[in-house]
Scaffold this motif. Sequence first.
Motif, PDB file in Angstrom:
ATOM      1  N   PRO A  31       6.859  22.418  -1.479  1.00 57.58           N
ATOM      2  CA  PRO A  31       8.030  21.734  -2.051  1.00 57.58           C
ATOM      3  C   PRO A  31       8.015  20.225  -1.854  1.00 57.58           C
ATOM      4  CG  PRO A  31       8.707  23.741  -0.941  1.00 57.58           C
ATOM      5  CD  PRO A  31       7.262  23.541  -0.606  1.00 57.58           C
ATOM      6  N   THR A  32       7.255  19.730  -0.880  1.00 63.01           N
ATOM      7  CA  THR A  32       7.193  18.284  -0.629  1.00 63.01           C
ATOM      8  C   THR A  32       5.984  17.627  -1.284  1.00 63.01           C
ATOM      9  OG1 THR A  32       6.014  18.647   1.468  1.00 63.01           O
ATOM     10  CG2 THR A  32       8.420  18.532   1.558  1.00 63.01           C
ATOM     11  N   PHE A  33       5.166  18.407  -2.005  1.00 59.59           N
ATOM     12  CA  PHE A  33       4.028  17.819  -2.724  1.00 59.59           C
ATOM     13  C   PHE A  33       4.552  16.898  -3.822  1.00 59.59           C
ATOM     14  CE2 PHE A  33       0.794  21.501  -1.896  1.00 59.59           C
ATOM     15  CZ  PHE A  33       0.839  21.208  -0.545  1.00 59.59           C
ATOM     16  N   GLU A  34       3.735  15.926  -4.207  1.00 56.97           N
ATOM     17  CA  GLU A  34       4.129  14.968  -5.241  1.00 56.97           C
ATOM     18  C   GLU A  34       3.220  15.072  -6.462  1.00 56.97           C
ATOM     19  OE1 GLU A  34       3.951  11.189  -3.354  1.00 56.97           O
ATOM     20  OE2 GLU A  34       5.777  11.504  -2.163  1.00 56.97           O
ATOM     21  N   ARG A  35       3.694  14.552  -7.566  1.00 54.70           N
ATOM     22  CA  ARG A  35       2.890  14.453  -8.778  1.00 54.70           C
ATOM     23  C   ARG A  35       2.306  13.045  -8.848  1.00 54.70           C
ATOM     24  NH1 ARG A  35       4.164  18.737 -12.310  1.00 54.70           N
ATOM     25  NH2 ARG A  35       5.967  19.927 -11.583  1.00 54.70           N
ATOM     26  N   GLN A  36       1.006  12.964  -9.053  1.00 55.26           N
ATOM     27  CA  GLN A  36       0.349  11.667  -9.073  1.00 55.26           C
ATOM     28  C   GLN A  36       0.674  10.927 -10.373  1.00 55.26           C
ATOM     29  OE1 GLN A  36      -3.867  11.881  -8.545  1.00 55.26           O
ATOM     30  NE2 GLN A  36      -4.091   9.717  -8.103  1.00 55.26           N
ATOM     31  N   THR A  37       0.973   9.640 -10.255  1.00 54.47           N
ATOM     32  CA  THR A  37       1.262   8.795 -11.413  1.00 54.47           C
ATOM     33  C   THR A  37       0.101   7.839 -11.636  1.00 54.47           C
ATOM     34  OG1 THR A  37       3.637   8.912 -10.962  1.00 54.47           O
ATOM     35  CG2 THR A  37       2.879   7.142 -12.401  1.00 54.47           C
ATOM     36  N   PHE A  38      -0.371   7.739 -12.868  1.00 57.23           N
ATOM     37  CA  PHE A  38      -1.474   6.826 -13.173  1.00 57.23           C
ATOM     38  C   PHE A  38      -1.377   6.382 -14.626  1.00 57.23           C
ATOM     39  CE2 PHE A  38      -2.721  11.218 -13.672  1.00 57.23           C
ATOM     40  CZ  PHE A  38      -3.356  11.268 -14.901  1.00 57.23           C
ATOM     41  N   THR A  74      -5.570   3.332   4.204  1.00 59.31           N
ATOM     42  CA  THR A  74      -5.829   1.893   4.115  1.00 59.31           C
ATOM     43  C   THR A  74      -7.192   1.535   3.523  1.00 59.31           C
ATOM     44  OG1 THR A  74      -6.670   1.916   6.395  1.00 59.31           O
ATOM     45  CG2 THR A  74      -4.335   1.396   6.086  1.00 59.31           C
ATOM     46  N   GLU A  75      -8.082   2.526   3.351  1.00 65.50           N
ATOM     47  CA  GLU A  75      -9.444   2.201   2.924  1.00 65.50           C
ATOM     48  C   GLU A  75      -9.881   2.905   1.641  1.00 65.50           C
ATOM     49  OE1 GLU A  75     -11.935   3.064   6.282  1.00 65.50           O
ATOM     50  OE2 GLU A  75     -10.750   1.828   7.648  1.00 65.50           O
ATOM     51  N   TYR A  76      -9.329   4.064   1.342  1.00 67.78           N
ATOM     52  CA  TYR A  76      -9.782   4.848   0.193  1.00 67.78           C
ATOM     53  C   TYR A  76      -8.813   4.694  -0.985  1.00 67.78           C
ATOM     54  CZ  TYR A  76     -13.150   7.322   3.167  1.00 67.78           C
ATOM     55  OH  TYR A  76     -14.188   7.639   4.000  1.00 67.78           O
ATOM     56  N   LEU A  77      -9.372   4.423  -2.159  1.00 66.68           N
ATOM     57  CA  LEU A  77      -8.574   4.273  -3.374  1.00 66.68           C
ATOM     58  C   LEU A  77      -8.728   5.492  -4.273  1.00 66.68           C
ATOM     59  CD1 LEU A  77      -9.389   0.569  -4.250  1.00 66.68           C
ATOM     60  CD2 LEU A  77      -7.160   1.435  -3.575  1.00 66.68           C
ATOM     61  N   SER A  80      -5.420   2.973  -6.636  1.00 72.48           N
ATOM     62  CA  SER A  80      -4.384   2.673  -5.643  1.00 72.48           C
ATOM     63  C   SER A  80      -4.534   3.590  -4.430  1.00 72.48           C
ATOM     64  CB  SER A  80      -2.987   2.844  -6.263  1.00 72.48           C
ATOM     65  OG  SER A  80      -2.827   4.147  -6.766  1.00 72.48           O
ATOM     66  N   TYR A  81      -3.792   3.291  -3.363  1.00 76.46           N
ATOM     67  CA  TYR A  81      -3.850   4.084  -2.138  1.00 76.46           C
ATOM     68  C   TYR A  81      -2.883   5.260  -2.202  1.00 76.46           C
ATOM     69  CZ  TYR A  81      -6.280  -0.002  -0.239  1.00 76.46           C
ATOM     70  OH  TYR A  81      -7.171  -1.020  -0.026  1.00 76.46           O
ATOM     71  N   LEU A 129      -6.338   1.645 -13.633  1.00 78.85           N
ATOM     72  CA  LEU A 129      -5.672   2.937 -13.723  1.00 78.85           C
ATOM     73  C   LEU A 129      -4.315   2.943 -13.019  1.00 78.85           C
ATOM     74  CD1 LEU A 129      -8.706   5.333 -13.125  1.00 78.85           C
ATOM     75  CD2 LEU A 129      -7.594   4.791 -15.287  1.00 78.85           C
ATOM     76  N   THR A 130      -4.055   1.892 -12.229  1.00 77.66           N
ATOM     77  CA  THR A 130      -2.792   1.795 -11.505  1.00 77.66           C
ATOM     78  C   THR A 130      -1.724   1.172 -12.392  1.00 77.66           C
ATOM     79  OG1 THR A 130      -3.966   1.501  -9.416  1.00 77.66           O
ATOM     80  CG2 THR A 130      -1.656   0.857  -9.449  1.00 77.66           C
TER      81      THR A 130
END
Length: 441
Positions: A164-171, A199-202, A206-207, A415-416
């Motif tokens: 229930p706390t998962f999110e949908r990725q926006t791009f 802080t390091e992987y995109l 975006s992060y 893509l961001t």
Amino acid sequence: MEAFISRKRPKTSPNTSKTQGNPSPQSKPLPNEDEGSTDLKLATLSSLFPTVDQATLLDLLVSADGSVEAVFDSLSGKPEVGSPRKRPAARVGYQTSLSAFRRVGSAESGSPSAKRRVLTKKGQTLHLYTPEDIAAHTPCSIIHNFLPTQEADNLLRELLEEAPTFERQTFKLFDNVVQSPHSACFYVDSLEERERQKTEYLYNGSYLEDIRQITPQMRTISNKVQPAVNEEITKRIRTNYPDGKKLKYQSPYEWVPNAAFVNCYQGGSESVGYHCDQLTYLGPRAIIGSLSLGVAREFRVRKIVARDDEEPAASKDQRADAEGQISIHLPHNSLLVMHAEMQEEWKHSIHPSSVIDPHPIAGNKRINVTYRYYRESFHPTYTPRCKCNVATVLRCVQRKKENKGRYMWMCHAGLTPGKDGCTFFQWAEFDDDGEPPWAKI
């Protein structure tokens, strides 16, 4: 074999008797024999004979060469009209393999390097169910009932609490801001790795904000997924690759799952279109172990067809589905291994479904855990940076014949949403084991 290919050809429907009042199984109309997929035929038979389990119906359908009418007659106690020959008895519990339809001495029964006959056709869907058929005709292998029942159910319950706390990725896609058609979350091995990821992987320029440490059940299952996937890799190399050798750029080292994307599909309408998984942190010829839990869904794969630049636009559109698509049924507690040829040469999707069978624990949800091996040599500290001063994304040329199979580093900041990328491009070079030049320094 045609029983597993979706077709639409005009054919006269079989005659059925009409009765008054509530229709009995013997009085319901049947669909055209060659119309619709195996799933439609099974759904029809299930509605006619609700007390017969689907495994039995499927086996009867295969034994009857895909004839819904023949299965109807068999279960109704009616003799076959115009055919004194009896249908072969069904073997309850599993599906007859496509190998039963192979001709003796064909290329398919030869060495691993023998050329296999293409079974798919443009505009059609070939439905595969058995592990041997899936391994023979797709870049995947599958293990049914992978975990003990209790372990699979415990993992499902644990992830259902998280979902229930998962999110949908926006791009951004073609200048439009879009959301993924299902929710997901990213899990890593440790709290230290969690901070590195933030802080390091995109991802898509975006992060990620929501990154979690793997749950206790996920860690336990990961220890079982690792040896199973490595065993499937060894088997794949021995039985499917030319001369029994690994593919060029495929890593010879042990596959070690240290990260996982967990996807949640709620209801049959939530899906994901045809795509290839990102190679940036996995390297070339990546391998992914995908564990399905809850509602069974349809996993489709399609081979990428290369084209010439001078080819007319109409021809390019036609070639997109030149070899058709293959559907793999992913039931609860099945482990699908996407092998080294998958991401570069095929695309995959989760097909939307108008009807689903609810799962006793998950209801209408499917939880999918995709275990991945993030290789240290592909950490963004080492990979090229574009003019935006952003770590680049690794892609493989798939469509153009002249460069098909070559890898490239490209900017993906564009893509961001709200950002524009640059035109950075650099060919990527690897040794035969898929390691970049800096790995040797």
